[in-house]
Design a protein around this motif. Structure first.
Motif, PDB file in Angstrom:
ATOM      1  N   ARG A 193       9.401  -7.535   9.752  1.00  0.00           N
ATOM      2  CA  ARG A 193       8.624  -6.826   8.731  1.00  0.00           C
ATOM      3  C   ARG A 193       8.414  -5.369   9.158  1.00  0.00           C
ATOM      4  N   PRO A 194       8.364  -4.436   8.205  1.00  0.00           N
ATOM      5  CA  PRO A 194       8.310  -3.011   8.541  1.00  0.00           C
ATOM      6  C   PRO A 194       6.894  -2.507   8.846  1.00  0.00           C
ATOM      7  N   LEU A 195       6.811  -1.452   9.635  1.00  0.00           N
ATOM      8  CA  LEU A 195       5.563  -0.722   9.865  1.00  0.00           C
ATOM      9  C   LEU A 195       5.924   0.650  10.411  1.00  0.00           C
ATOM     10  N   VAL A 196       5.368   1.702   9.811  1.00  0.00           N
ATOM     11  CA  VAL A 196       5.694   3.064  10.226  1.00  0.00           C
ATOM     12  C   VAL A 196       4.431   3.788  10.669  1.00  0.00           C
ATOM     13  N   LEU A 197       4.646   4.823  11.462  1.00  0.00           N
ATOM     14  CA  LEU A 197       3.565   5.648  12.001  1.00  0.00           C
ATOM     15  C   LEU A 197       3.711   7.066  11.470  1.00  0.00           C
ATOM     16  N   GLY A 198       2.614   7.621  10.990  1.00  0.00           N
ATOM     17  CA  GLY A 198       2.637   8.990  10.485  1.00  0.00           C
ATOM     18  C   GLY A 198       1.421   9.759  10.953  1.00  0.00           C
ATOM     19  N   LYS A 199       1.389  11.050  10.595  1.00  0.00           N
ATOM     20  CA  LYS A 199       0.261  11.890  10.999  1.00  0.00           C
ATOM     21  C   LYS A 199      -0.031  12.903   9.905  1.00  0.00           C
ATOM     22  N   LEU A 200      -1.319  13.071   9.617  1.00  0.00           N
ATOM     23  CA  LEU A 200      -1.805  14.047   8.642  1.00  0.00           C
ATOM     24  C   LEU A 200      -2.839  14.904   9.348  1.00  0.00           C
ATOM     25  N   GLY A 201      -2.442  16.116   9.758  1.00  0.00           N
ATOM     26  CA  GLY A 201      -3.336  16.922  10.583  1.00  0.00           C
ATOM     27  C   GLY A 201      -3.581  16.215  11.901  1.00  0.00           C
ATOM     28  N   ASP A 202      -4.856  15.911  12.197  1.00  0.00           N
ATOM     29  CA  ASP A 202      -5.196  15.180  13.414  1.00  0.00           C
ATOM     30  C   ASP A 202      -5.346  13.682  13.173  1.00  0.00           C
ATOM     31  N   SER A 203      -5.094  13.237  11.959  1.00  0.00           N
ATOM     32  CA  SER A 203      -5.291  11.834  11.601  1.00  0.00           C
ATOM     33  C   SER A 203      -3.990  11.052  11.734  1.00  0.00           C
TER      34      SER A 203
END
Length: 483
Positions: A193-203
């Protein structure tokens, strides 16, 4: 009222979608947007749990994201800098409010929220053992097993308890979890099953697909690895690898049908992969025709690839009505056959007198395909050839996709010629295994070490089906007793 559109009953239904964000003042609002982007993964129910520094706040309901979280008073209650969310399509457990995720429990270390995409193949066995030891379950979902395993774990920290639970479960899963000071992402050891990691500013953000990052303007960092546990808190991100490495078996159907076309899955554009499958179809099963017509909407990219490769015009010979939800009239016998036209209608002006290649992503029971072929014929098509951007679906999925039993799958009952006769098309062809794998950038299917989970086509299940085996043993014992 009909609870399911008659056209949708013959589809492979999506699993679930998960989303989590840490370190953002509008965490719940971003989560609602992310869930909206993941709506295709589950339309039965949705929920969000947030933490505001003092308490956990939750809202869950049956229905779709836009209906549940559109009210300002709902979002105003979901305060906090961290949140996790879930879209549900039930593969385990009834469609009732107590099964809507994220699940929440007050454990010894404090509050804990958990959301799950996938299916645990030994959940029933573990549940029986936990109930015998005194656990009191509040839902019928397989996900709750993880919470009880953590509650009874001989460990101190949250992560130690979670890893203790993970080492007892089997199945295909992506989890997002939240405590008062961290969010956690987990992917099963085979990465099904898929799972991705991202970033928005410091979040930091965790999500089932990259389209859920795009909607909030976040940057994609990477896929969470197979068997990886990522922990995000005020100190940033750390990665744990509690399982020994093994050959990854990502679900091939994510590329074929489940993921949104604008997502990037395991480094591959879903849209491009589907176009390449269509091109392979054209190379393998070309037929003289006047136009290539997709079955909307999932057949569109493959049909484009087919048309480009075959040098045959691509046309929207079937128009989809996007404003149809549940059927709004009683399904009496006299109007039941009209259900297909509520959602799709033939573009008669283009189909009349034409030799048509219909391209779809899969055939399940075959009832939908038969209705589509008949509709195109009634619109005046001279020939109707069907091309499927997947091999024949002969086996059910036990890893988080709601598929019919083997006896209900058309491809398990008939060969290709028999399927064509049942559907009523002039010819029928599926992409080959090697063609599908070539479209994924592989030379072909490695029988010794398959690169994907393709159990729905091959019956090669890479994860033990503990509960299913128990059911079969019970059936056999009952049969012997009956004799």
């Amino acid at each position: 009222m009909m609870t399911t559109h008659p056209f949708d009953d013959d589809r492979l239904h999506e699993e679930c979608g998960v989303y989590a964000i840490y370190g953002n003042a509008d965490a719940a609002k971003h989560t609602a947007l992310g869930l909206h982007a993941l709506q295709h993964r589950g339309q039965e129910a949705s929920g969000i749990v947030s933490f505001d520094g003092e308490q956990f706040n939750a809202h869950r309901d049956n229905g779709q994201v836009g209906d549940i979280f559109a009210k300002p008073r709902v979002m105003d209650r979901l305060k906090g800098h961290a949140a996790i969310g879930h879209n549900r399509y039930s593969t385990e457990g009834d469609t009732v409010l107590r099964n809507v995720q994220p699940l929440f429990a007050d454990l010894e270390f404090g509050g804990f929220a958990l959301a799950h995409n996938g299916n645990l193949t030994n959940a029933r066995k573990l549940r029986r053992e936990l109930v015998h030891r005194g656990s009191l379950f509040q839902s019928t979902t397989d996900t709750e097993v993880v919470i009880h395993l953590m509650a009874t774990a001989p460990a101190n920290t949250v992560i130690e308890r979670l890893i203790h639970a993970l080492r007892q479960i089997e199945g295909a899963y992506s989890f997002v979890a939240m405590t008062s000071d961290q969010i956690i992402g987990v992917r099963d050891p085979l990465g099904v099953r898929p799972l991705v990691l991202g970033k928005l500013g410091d979040s930091y953000i965790l999500a089932s697909e990259t389209c859920a990052l795009d909607i909030v303007g976040a940057d994609f960092i990477r896929d969470v690895g197979a068997g990886e546990v990522v922990v995000i808190d005020d100190n940033g991100l750390r990665s744990l690898r509690p399982f020994p490495p093994c050959q990854q078996r990502f679900c091939i159907f994510e590329h074929i049908y489940f993921a949104r076309p604008d997502s990037i899955v395991e480094g591959t554009s879903v849209y491009e992969a589907r176009k390449r499958i269509g091109a392979e179809l054209a190379r393998e099963s070309h037929v003289d025709a006047d136009m290539v017509v997709p079955v909307p909407d999932s057949g569109v990219p493959a049909a484009l690839g087919y048309a480009n490769q075959a040098n045959i015009p691509f046309e929207l010979g079937i128009i989809r009505n996007h404003y149809v939800g549940r059927t709004f009239i009683e399904p009496s016998d006299s109007i039941r056959h009209l259900g297909v036209k509520l959602k799709h209608n033939a573009n008669r002006a283009y189909l009349r007198g034409k030799r048509v290649v219909l391209v779809d992503d899969s055939i399940v029971r075959g009832t939908t395909s038969a209705k589509i072929v008949n509709m195109v014929r009634q619109a005046g098509a001279a020939e109707v050839h069907m091309r499927i951007a997947a091999p024949p679906t002969r086996h059910p999925c036990f890893y988080g996709i709601d598929t019919p039993s083997e006896a209900e799958l058309l491809a398990s009952q008939y060969d290709v010629a028999g399927m064509a006769e049942r559907i009523g098309c002039d010819s029928l062809a599926f992409v080959s295994f090697d063609g599908m794998y070539r479209a994924m950038g592989e030379p072909g299917r490695n029988a010794a070490e398959p690169q994907f989970c393709d159990a729905c086509f091959t019956g090669d299940y890479p994860i033990r089906l503990v509960d299913q085996e128990d059911r079969e043993n019970c059936r056999q014992q009952l049969s012997l007793l009956a004799e």
